[in-house]
Design a protein around this motif. Structure first.
Motif, PDB file in Angstrom:
ATOM      1  N   VAL A  71      15.796 -22.675  35.171  1.00  0.00           N
ATOM      2  CA  VAL A  71      15.913 -23.545  36.347  1.00  0.00           C
ATOM      3  C   VAL A  71      17.091 -24.481  36.109  1.00  0.00           C
ATOM      4  CG1 VAL A  71      14.758 -25.257  37.787  1.00  0.00           C
ATOM      5  CG2 VAL A  71      13.407 -23.435  36.713  1.00  0.00           C
TER       6      VAL A  71
ATOM      7  N   SER B 214      10.286 -27.745  37.706  1.00  0.00           N
ATOM      8  CA  SER B 214       9.119 -27.001  38.177  1.00  0.00           C
ATOM      9  C   SER B 214       9.313 -25.535  37.821  1.00  0.00           C
ATOM     10  CB  SER B 214       8.960 -27.154  39.693  1.00  0.00           C
ATOM     11  OG  SER B 214       8.603 -28.475  40.003  1.00  0.00           O
TER      12      SER B 214
ATOM     13  N   LYS C 222      19.724 -31.609  43.881  1.00  0.00           N
ATOM     14  CA  LYS C 222      19.295 -33.022  43.789  1.00  0.00           C
ATOM     15  C   LYS C 222      20.362 -33.891  44.463  1.00  0.00           C
ATOM     16  CE  LYS C 222      15.564 -32.592  41.097  1.00  0.00           C
ATOM     17  NZ  LYS C 222      14.211 -32.882  41.606  1.00  0.00           N
TER      18      LYS C 222
ATOM     19  N   TYR D 173      15.414 -25.432  47.453  1.00  0.00           N
ATOM     20  CA  TYR D 173      15.715 -24.717  46.209  1.00  0.00           C
ATOM     21  C   TYR D 173      15.888 -23.238  46.539  1.00  0.00           C
ATOM     22  CZ  TYR D 173      10.603 -24.461  46.593  1.00  0.00           C
ATOM     23  OH  TYR D 173       9.330 -24.286  47.062  1.00  0.00           O
TER      24      TYR D 173
ATOM     25  N   ARG E 154       7.686 -21.713  37.692  1.00  0.00           N
ATOM     26  CA  ARG E 154       6.662 -20.950  38.413  1.00  0.00           C
ATOM     27  C   ARG E 154       6.457 -19.550  37.852  1.00  0.00           C
ATOM     28  NH1 ARG E 154       9.708 -23.890  42.108  1.00  0.00           N
ATOM     29  NH2 ARG E 154       8.552 -25.411  43.352  1.00  0.00           N
TER      30      ARG E 154
ATOM     31  N   ALA F  25      -0.666 -22.066  46.475  1.00  0.00           N
ATOM     32  CA  ALA F  25       0.504 -21.532  47.186  1.00  0.00           C
ATOM     33  C   ALA F  25       1.767 -21.949  46.451  1.00  0.00           C
ATOM     34  CB  ALA F  25       0.527 -22.035  48.621  1.00  0.00           C
ATOM     35  N   TRP F  26       2.704 -21.019  46.367  1.00  0.00           N
ATOM     36  CA  TRP F  26       3.883 -21.191  45.509  1.00  0.00           C
ATOM     37  C   TRP F  26       5.163 -21.206  46.323  1.00  0.00           C
ATOM     38  CZ3 TRP F  26       3.156 -21.660  40.224  1.00  0.00           C
ATOM     39  CH2 TRP F  26       1.864 -21.371  39.761  1.00  0.00           C
ATOM     40  N   ALA F  27       6.052 -22.133  45.965  1.00  0.00           N
ATOM     41  CA  ALA F  27       7.466 -22.110  46.379  1.00  0.00           C
ATOM     42  C   ALA F  27       7.647 -21.756  47.856  1.00  0.00           C
ATOM     43  CB  ALA F  27       8.248 -21.137  45.483  1.00  0.00           C
TER      44      ALA F  27
ATOM     45  N   CYS G  66       4.174 -26.614  36.922  1.00  0.00           N
ATOM     46  CA  CYS G  66       4.496 -26.902  38.318  1.00  0.00           C
ATOM     47  C   CYS G  66       3.330 -27.663  38.932  1.00  0.00           C
ATOM     48  CB  CYS G  66       4.728 -25.606  39.091  1.00  0.00           C
ATOM     49  SG  CYS G  66       5.378 -25.866  40.760  1.00  0.00           S
ATOM     50  N   ILE G  67       3.682 -28.724  39.653  1.00  0.00           N
ATOM     51  CA  ILE G  67       2.677 -29.464  40.423  1.00  0.00           C
ATOM     52  C   ILE G  67       2.381 -28.654  41.678  1.00  0.00           C
ATOM     53  CG2 ILE G  67       2.198 -31.596  41.690  1.00  0.00           C
ATOM     54  CD1 ILE G  67       4.474 -32.914  39.991  1.00  0.00           C
ATOM     55  N   ILE G  68       1.129 -28.407  41.941  1.00  0.00           N
ATOM     56  CA  ILE G  68       0.754 -27.682  43.160  1.00  0.00           C
ATOM     57  C   ILE G  68      -0.149 -28.582  44.011  1.00  0.00           C
ATOM     58  CG2 ILE G  68      -0.288 -25.600  44.136  1.00  0.00           C
ATOM     59  CD1 ILE G  68       1.890 -24.681  42.382  1.00  0.00           C
ATOM     60  N   ALA G  69       0.383 -28.942  45.195  1.00  0.00           N
ATOM     61  CA  ALA G  69      -0.433 -29.701  46.149  1.00  0.00           C
ATOM     62  C   ALA G  69      -0.960 -28.795  47.250  1.00  0.00           C
ATOM     63  CB  ALA G  69       0.382 -30.838  46.756  1.00  0.00           C
TER      64      ALA G  69
ATOM     65  N   VAL H   8      17.930 -25.971  41.885  1.00  0.00           N
ATOM     66  CA  VAL H   8      17.276 -27.107  42.547  1.00  0.00           C
ATOM     67  C   VAL H   8      18.328 -28.150  42.922  1.00  0.00           C
ATOM     68  CG1 VAL H   8      15.525 -28.904  42.353  1.00  0.00           C
ATOM     69  CG2 VAL H   8      15.198 -26.723  41.174  1.00  0.00           C
TER      70      VAL H   8
HETATM   71  C1  LIG Z   1       3.532 -33.856  45.080  1.00  0.00           C
HETATM   72  C2  LIG Z   1       4.178 -32.522  44.820  1.00  0.00           C
HETATM   73  C3  LIG Z   1       3.583 -31.385  45.349  1.00  0.00           C
HETATM   74  C4  LIG Z   1       4.126 -30.118  45.062  1.00  0.00           C
HETATM   75  N1  LIG Z   1       3.477 -29.015  45.538  1.00  0.00           N
HETATM   76  C5  LIG Z   1       3.992 -27.787  45.261  1.00  0.00           C
HETATM   77  C6  LIG Z   1       3.300 -26.620  45.700  1.00  0.00           C
HETATM   78  O1  LIG Z   1       2.250 -26.691  46.359  1.00  0.00           O
HETATM   79  N2  LIG Z   1       3.814 -25.410  45.356  1.00  0.00           N
HETATM   80  C7  LIG Z   1       4.974 -25.299  44.617  1.00  0.00           C
HETATM   81  O2  LIG Z   1       5.385 -24.169  44.324  1.00  0.00           O
HETATM   82  N3  LIG Z   1       5.650 -26.392  44.202  1.00  0.00           N
HETATM   83  C8  LIG Z   1       5.191 -27.635  44.505  1.00  0.00           C
HETATM   84  N4  LIG Z   1       5.838 -28.754  44.041  1.00  0.00           N
HETATM   85  C9  LIG Z   1       7.066 -28.629  43.241  1.00  0.00           C
HETATM   86  C10 LIG Z   1       8.319 -29.021  44.045  1.00  0.00           C
HETATM   87  O3  LIG Z   1       8.678 -27.940  44.889  1.00  0.00           O
HETATM   88  C11 LIG Z   1       9.460 -29.344  43.055  1.00  0.00           C
HETATM   89  O4  LIG Z   1       9.141 -30.547  42.383  1.00  0.00           O
HETATM   90  C12 LIG Z   1      10.814 -29.489  43.758  1.00  0.00           C
HETATM   91  O5  LIG Z   1      11.235 -28.252  44.261  1.00  0.00           O
HETATM   92  C13 LIG Z   1      11.890 -30.020  42.824  1.00  0.00           C
HETATM   93  O6  LIG Z   1      12.044 -29.194  41.689  1.00  0.00           O
HETATM   94  P1  LIG Z   1      11.932 -29.834  40.242  1.00  0.00           P
HETATM   95  O7  LIG Z   1      10.484 -30.229  40.037  1.00  0.00           O
HETATM   96  O8  LIG Z   1      12.384 -28.768  39.295  1.00  0.00           O
HETATM   97  O9  LIG Z   1      12.815 -31.052  40.218  1.00  0.00           O
HETATM   98  C14 LIG Z   1       5.317 -30.013  44.296  1.00  0.00           C
HETATM   99  C15 LIG Z   1       5.892 -31.164  43.777  1.00  0.00           C
HETATM  100  C16 LIG Z   1       5.336 -32.407  44.023  1.00  0.00           C
HETATM  101  C17 LIG Z   1       5.978 -33.635  43.421  1.00  0.00           C
END
Ligand SMILES: Cc1cc2nc3c(=O)[nH]c(=O)nc-3n(C[C@H](O)[C@H](O)[C@H](O)COP(=O)(O)O)c2cc1C
Length: 190
Positions: free
Chosen positions: A156, A12, A181, A169, A14, A65-67, A121-124, A179
């Motif tokens: 990262v 991820s 794991k 993280y 950012r 929204a981030w991290a 980065c996935i943002i939910a 990160v």
């Molecule tokens: C379903 C899902 C929702 C996430 N939502 C957010 C988010 O809203 N903001 C953000 O900064 N990161 C978000 N992430 C990223 C996660 O924080 C990240 O995948 C996790 O810290 C692991 O890091 P990696 O992806 O490098 O393995 C999301 C990841 C997933 C899978």
């Protein structure tokens, strides 16, 4: 590059080189990877909005929204923001709920992005009403996820979860994002 290489590279990210534009055609090709991915009962209810232009990007950014674990960091500053987004929508005219289709779809997109030298980065954590209004997204769509994309501007690294079991993280003084794991022997139950 092996699949493992791509999965390792697909962290991820950012912070991005905001000035490195991503052609809309690249985003369309990434959506094509999602289109070809598995879908429960093959209903294929997912639809996408792609954004590669700075004006639309500027409307999307404030809705994200981030991290959450980085308490002192409000998110990427101007100049380090994503240069593209893919908004993943569920079409409620096809289905009322979307299971894990969108998780599979975004991973396909991110693996394709990694192959192309991009990251995301996935943002939910999305202000969904505000984003729908900003982009004029019709009510029959549910905003499921937003993918932020760009040329990564940060390093990262993965590390093993420590003895205390903390999965948060963190960022070191050099700005490297770490990160944790869980080790393989802790995730395989039998
Ligand atoms: C379903 C899902 C929702 C996430 N939502 C957010 C988010 O809203 N903001 C953000 O900064 N990161 C978000 N992430 C990223 C996660 O924080 C990240 O995948 C996790 O810290 C692991 O890091 P990696 O992806 O490098 O393995 C999301 C990841 C997933 C899978």
């Amino acid at each position: 590059m092996t699949v493992r290489d791509l999965i390792l590279r697909n962290r991820s990210y950012r912070r991005f080189h905001q000035d490195v534009a991503i052609p809309r055609e690249t985003l369309v090709q990434l959506v094509d990877l999602a289109r070809l991915s598995p879908s429960a009962a093959n209903h294929q209810p997912l639809k996408y909005v792609v954004s590669a232009d700075p004006a639309t990007n500027a409307r999307i950014f404030p809705c994200l929204a981030w991290a959450a674990y980085l308490k002192d960091w409000p998110g990427p500053e101007e100049g380090e923001r994503p240069s593209a987004y893919i908004v993943v929508l569920g079409d409620k005219r096809i289905k009322e709920s979307f299971g894990c289709d969108h998780g599979i779809a975004v991973q396909s997109i991110l693996i394709g992005a990694a192959e192309a030298g991009l990251g995301g980065c996935i943002i939910a954590s999305v202000q969904r009403r505000e984003l729908a209004d900003a982009l004029g997204i019709a009510d029959h769509f549910e905003i499921l996820l937003v993918l932020a994309l760009g040329r990564p501007k940060e390093t990262v690294v993965i590390e093993a979860v420590g003895a205390g079991g903390d999965v948060k993280y963190w960022r070191d003084r050099q700005g490297v994002h770490h990160v944790p794991k869980r080790p393989l022997d802790q995730v395989i139950v039998r």
